[in-house]
Design an enzyme around this catalytic site. Structure first.
Site, short mmCIF file in Angstrom:
data_model
loop_
_atom_site.label_atom_id
_atom_site.label_comp_id
_atom_site.label_asym_id
_atom_site.label_seq_id
_atom_site.Cartn_x
_atom_site.Cartn_y
_atom_site.Cartn_z
N CYS A 135 -18.27 -8.94 -12.04
CA CYS A 135 -17.99 -7.53 -12.29
C CYS A 135 -16.60 -7.48 -12.90
CB CYS A 135 -18.01 -6.77 -10.97
SG CYS A 135 -17.42 -5.08 -11.10
N CYS A 144 1.39 -5.14 -2.63
CA CYS A 144 0.94 -6.24 -3.50
C CYS A 144 2.10 -6.76 -4.36
CB CYS A 144 -0.19 -5.73 -4.41
SG CYS A 144 -0.83 -7.03 -5.47
N ARG A 194 -20.31 0.73 -15.03
CA ARG A 194 -19.87 1.55 -13.89
C ARG A 194 -18.72 2.47 -14.27
NH1 ARG A 194 -19.33 -2.32 -10.38
NH2 ARG A 194 -21.56 -2.14 -10.05
N CYS A 248 1.20 -4.49 -11.68
CA CYS A 248 0.28 -3.73 -12.54
C CYS A 248 0.82 -2.29 -12.70
CB CYS A 248 -1.12 -3.71 -11.95
SG CYS A 248 -1.75 -5.36 -11.60
N CYS A 292 -18.26 -2.60 -1.75
CA CYS A 292 -17.18 -3.44 -2.29
C CYS A 292 -15.96 -3.37 -1.37
CB CYS A 292 -16.76 -2.95 -3.67
SG CYS A 292 -18.14 -2.85 -4.79
N CYS A 350 -0.80 0.82 -10.86
CA CYS A 350 -1.29 0.70 -9.48
C CYS A 350 -0.30 1.20 -8.43
CB CYS A 350 -1.64 -0.77 -9.20
SG CYS A 350 -2.33 -0.96 -7.55
N CYS A 361 -19.67 -6.96 -2.47
CA CYS A 361 -18.78 -7.27 -3.59
C CYS A 361 -17.37 -7.35 -3.03
CB CYS A 361 -18.90 -6.16 -4.63
SG CYS A 361 -17.72 -6.28 -5.98
S1 SF4 Z 1 -4.10 -3.67 -9.34
FE1 SF4 Z 1 -2.64 -3.23 -7.65
S2 SF4 Z 1 -3.50 -4.32 -5.90
FE2 SF4 Z 1 -4.51 -5.18 -7.73
S3 SF4 Z 1 -3.25 -6.93 -8.33
FE3 SF4 Z 1 -2.43 -5.17 -9.46
S4 SF4 Z 1 -0.76 -4.35 -8.16
FE4 SF4 Z 1 -2.03 -5.69 -6.87
#
Ligand code: SF4
Length: 334
Positions: A190, A54, A262, A58, A98, A61, A130
């Protein structure tokens, strides 16, 4: 039934959040019993349909291409695999399925068409469907709705003033714009946040305030605990106390009486007693299955044992729609 208040001030939210814990739990349990059958827990399953690689950063993550983790980028799963996993989840008692894709924004073209086919197929099995696919345009949201999508997950993660510590590749405003597109398309919302990222109590209050002042309020609120992952900037964060988690859940329950709350990522950190506390505080939904995207999750057997020990039972399908101010037909949940 009158709609829940959405004009909470941050001070009012802080006053609830900081109540003596027995007072807070009592209020939350009283509110919960007015709106839901006590002891009924919604069981959802989450499948990663496109893992890793991705472009967002984040800090929590494992799937971000910015971090050096063990997660490898994979292609979008084939439709047949997704349908087989949905059937399996349904046989295991899940009513909501989901599908998560590690994208900055839902793809245009062929991959989006494939996701639409997945939504149609999973809805066709009689499961609530979802998706969490990153940012969405209004047109994409409309097409997902037409394909039968029941809910869209898009977490706001934390308070706006802490958001820059969580992610730098997108803004809070972009997050809110996607939530608005989802709402406009008539898909249930959600959203929620993550605890234990280094945020302060004031930031937790800010998160709850933002969630409770959406108008209409989200139908589902996710409360996640950080699962620290080697190779991410948040790998060394200390675990958040289950008492803090219960406080956040209880405050969410008081502020958003009709939302499914949740208990999401991080449940492996919770003992059966801590689960009990969180359910008493008003949590009434969990994700079942051994993995939550790429993070570990309690095994189905452990959850089945927990349900049996606590006398919990699975909630029937959520029949609410987003059309009547987001809260139509809540009766199915008692
Ligand atoms: S949480 Fe992970 S998968 Fe979702 S947008 Fe952020 S980096 Fe990408």
């Amino acid at each position: 039934m009158t709609a829940p208040r959405t004009d909470w001030s941050r001070q009012e939210v802080a006053a609830i959040y900081t109540l003596p814990v027995f007072e807070l739990l009592h209020r939350a349990q009283s509110v919960h019993r007015k709106h839901f059958q006590p002891g009924e827990i919604q069981v959802s399953t989450l499948l990663s349909i496109k893992t890793g690689g991705c472009p967002e950063d984040c800090g929590y993550c494992a799937q971000s291409a910015h971090h050096h983790t063990d997660v490898k980028a994979e292609k979008l799963l084939p439709l047949a695999t997704v349908v087989a996993r949905a059937r399996q989840a349904q046989a295991g008692g899940a009513t909501r399925f989901c599908m998560g894709a590690a994208w900055r924004q839902a793809r245009a073209g062929g991959e989006f068409e494939q996701v639409l086919a997945m939504v149609r197929a999973v809805s066709g099995l009689g499961l609530e469907t979802c998706c969490t696919l990153g940012m969405l345009t209004e047109e994409q949201a409309r097409r997902l709705k037409a394909a039968g999508l029941h809910a869209y997950n898009h977490n706001i993660d934390s308070a706006e003033e802490f958001y820059g510590h969580v992610v730098t590749t997108r803004t809070y405003a972009e997050r809110l714009a996607t939530i608005a597109a989802v709402r406009k398309a008539g898909i249930t919302v959600c959203t929620g946040g993550i605890l234990g990222m280094g945020e302060s109590e004031a930031h937790r209050v800010g998160l709850l305030h933002r969630l409770a002042t959406f108008d209409p309020q989200p139908e589902s609120v996710t409360v996640n605990m950080l699962v620290p992952i080697k190779g991410t900037p948040m790998a060394d964060q200390p675990p958040v106390s289950p008492i803090v988690v219960a406080r956040v859940i209880a405050t969410a329950r008081v502020l958003m009486p009709r939302a499914l709350v949740r208990l999401s990522a991080g449940r492996t950190q919770l003992s059966p007693e801590a689960h009990l506390l969180c359910f008493y505080a008003g949590a009434n939904s969990i994700f079942a299955g051994e993995r939550l995207l790429t993070a570990p999750n309690p095994e189905r057997d452990a959850d089945a044992k927990l349900f049996e020990n606590l006398g919990l039972k699975a909630m029937p399908r959520d029949t609410r729609t987003a059309d009547a101010g987001g809260l139509g037909g809540a009766a199915a949940e008692g």
